[in-house]
Motif scaffolding. Structure first.
Motif, PDB file in Angstrom:
ATOM      1  N   VAL A   2       0.842  -1.190   0.000  1.00 44.31           N
ATOM      2  CA  VAL A   2       0.000   0.000   0.000  1.00 44.31           C
ATOM      3  C   VAL A   2       0.879   1.242   0.000  1.00 44.31           C
ATOM      4  O   VAL A   2       1.820   1.349   0.784  1.00 44.31           O
ATOM      5  CB  VAL A   2      -0.921  -0.001   1.231  1.00 44.31           C
ATOM      6  N   GLN A   3       0.559   2.171  -0.871  1.00 42.32           N
ATOM      7  CA  GLN A   3       1.305   3.424  -0.957  1.00 42.32           C
ATOM      8  C   GLN A   3       0.432   4.574  -0.472  1.00 42.32           C
ATOM      9  O   GLN A   3      -0.778   4.596  -0.711  1.00 42.32           O
ATOM     10  CB  GLN A   3       1.744   3.703  -2.402  1.00 42.32           C
ATOM     11  N   ALA A  23      -3.754  10.085   0.291  1.00 42.72           N
ATOM     12  CA  ALA A  23      -4.520   9.069  -0.422  1.00 42.72           C
ATOM     13  C   ALA A  23      -3.761   7.754  -0.443  1.00 42.72           C
ATOM     14  O   ALA A  23      -2.563   7.724  -0.751  1.00 42.72           O
ATOM     15  CB  ALA A  23      -4.795   9.533  -1.845  1.00 42.72           C
ATOM     16  N   SER A  25      -3.300   3.857  -1.920  1.00 45.35           N
ATOM     17  CA  SER A  25      -3.567   3.068  -3.110  1.00 45.35           C
ATOM     18  C   SER A  25      -2.755   1.782  -3.058  1.00 45.35           C
ATOM     19  O   SER A  25      -1.806   1.672  -2.290  1.00 45.35           O
ATOM     20  CB  SER A  25      -3.217   3.860  -4.373  1.00 45.35           C
ATOM     21  N   GLY A  26      -3.144   0.820  -3.900  1.00 43.51           N
ATOM     22  CA  GLY A  26      -2.414  -0.437  -3.933  1.00 43.51           C
ATOM     23  C   GLY A  26      -3.327  -1.615  -3.661  1.00 43.51           C
ATOM     24  O   GLY A  26      -4.527  -1.561  -3.898  1.00 43.51           O
ATOM     25  N   SER A  27      -2.742  -2.666  -3.119  1.00 46.90           N
ATOM     26  CA  SER A  27      -3.469  -3.912  -2.887  1.00 46.90           C
ATOM     27  C   SER A  27      -4.222  -3.854  -1.554  1.00 46.90           C
ATOM     28  O   SER A  27      -3.879  -4.524  -0.594  1.00 46.90           O
ATOM     29  CB  SER A  27      -2.501  -5.090  -2.883  1.00 46.90           C
ATOM     30  N   LYS A  75     -12.779   6.757  -0.767  1.00 43.21           N
ATOM     31  CA  LYS A  75     -11.598   7.194  -1.510  1.00 43.21           C
ATOM     32  C   LYS A  75     -10.290   6.780  -0.838  1.00 43.21           C
ATOM     33  O   LYS A  75      -9.208   7.124  -1.328  1.00 43.21           O
ATOM     34  CB  LYS A  75     -11.617   8.714  -1.677  1.00 43.21           C
ATOM     35  N   ASN A  76     -10.380   6.079   0.284  1.00 44.11           N
ATOM     36  CA  ASN A  76      -9.174   5.692   1.048  1.00 44.11           C
ATOM     37  C   ASN A  76      -8.279   6.898   1.309  1.00 44.11           C
ATOM     38  O   ASN A  76      -7.053   6.835   1.157  1.00 44.11           O
ATOM     39  CB  ASN A  76      -8.390   4.607   0.314  1.00 44.11           C
ATOM     40  N   THR A  77      -8.895   7.987   1.689  1.00 45.25           N
ATOM     41  CA  THR A  77      -8.190   9.257   1.875  1.00 45.25           C
ATOM     42  C   THR A  77      -8.469   9.822   3.256  1.00 45.25           C
ATOM     43  O   THR A  77      -9.605   9.765   3.738  1.00 45.25           O
ATOM     44  CB  THR A  77      -8.613  10.266   0.795  1.00 45.25           C
TER      45      THR A  77
END
Length: 120
Positions: A2-3, A23, A25-27, A75-77
């Motif tokens: 995850v980044q 934010a 992102s990734g798996s 938004k995973n933010t």
């Protein structure tokens, strides 16, 4: 993996405001606690604020009433609204997220950091 990518830092005068964003992102299968930490020159990294997936928040005493942490789960933010900034808030601000990956492996990721400078 995850980044985390942060944005929104900069130079602001005392009493001013800034809004940081981070934010992920990734798996990602799910994200648990997200938080903001900061590190001033010559000092240890310290917790600023955290927020759970259920939107429960926790703040350092030094920022209570001035900073607000929020998140958008879709938004995973995660955001950090910083008001009434003081020179002592000057630091590099880091985002952190605890996650469960698509392979169901737990982990914790850090962003690259964003500089916040409060000065006249």
């Amino acid at each position: 993996q995850v980044q985390l990518v942060e944005s929104g830092g900069g130079l602001v005068q005392p009493g001013g405001s800034l809004r940081l964003s981070c934010a992920a992102s990734g798996s990602i299968f799910s994200i648990g606690v997200m938080g903001w930490y900061r590190q001033a020159p010559g000092k240890k990294r310290e917790l600023v604020a955290t927020i759970t997936s259920g939107l429960m928040t926790n703040y350092a005493d030094s920022v209570k009433g001035r900073f607000t942490i929020t998140r958008d789960n879709a938004k995973n933010t995660v955001y950090l609204q910083m008001n009434s900034l003081k020179p002592e808030d000057t630091a590099v601000y880091y985002c952190n997220a605890e996650y469960l990956s698509l392979r169901h492996v737990t982990g914790s990721s850090w962003g690259q950091g964003t500089q916040v400078t409060v000065s006249s």
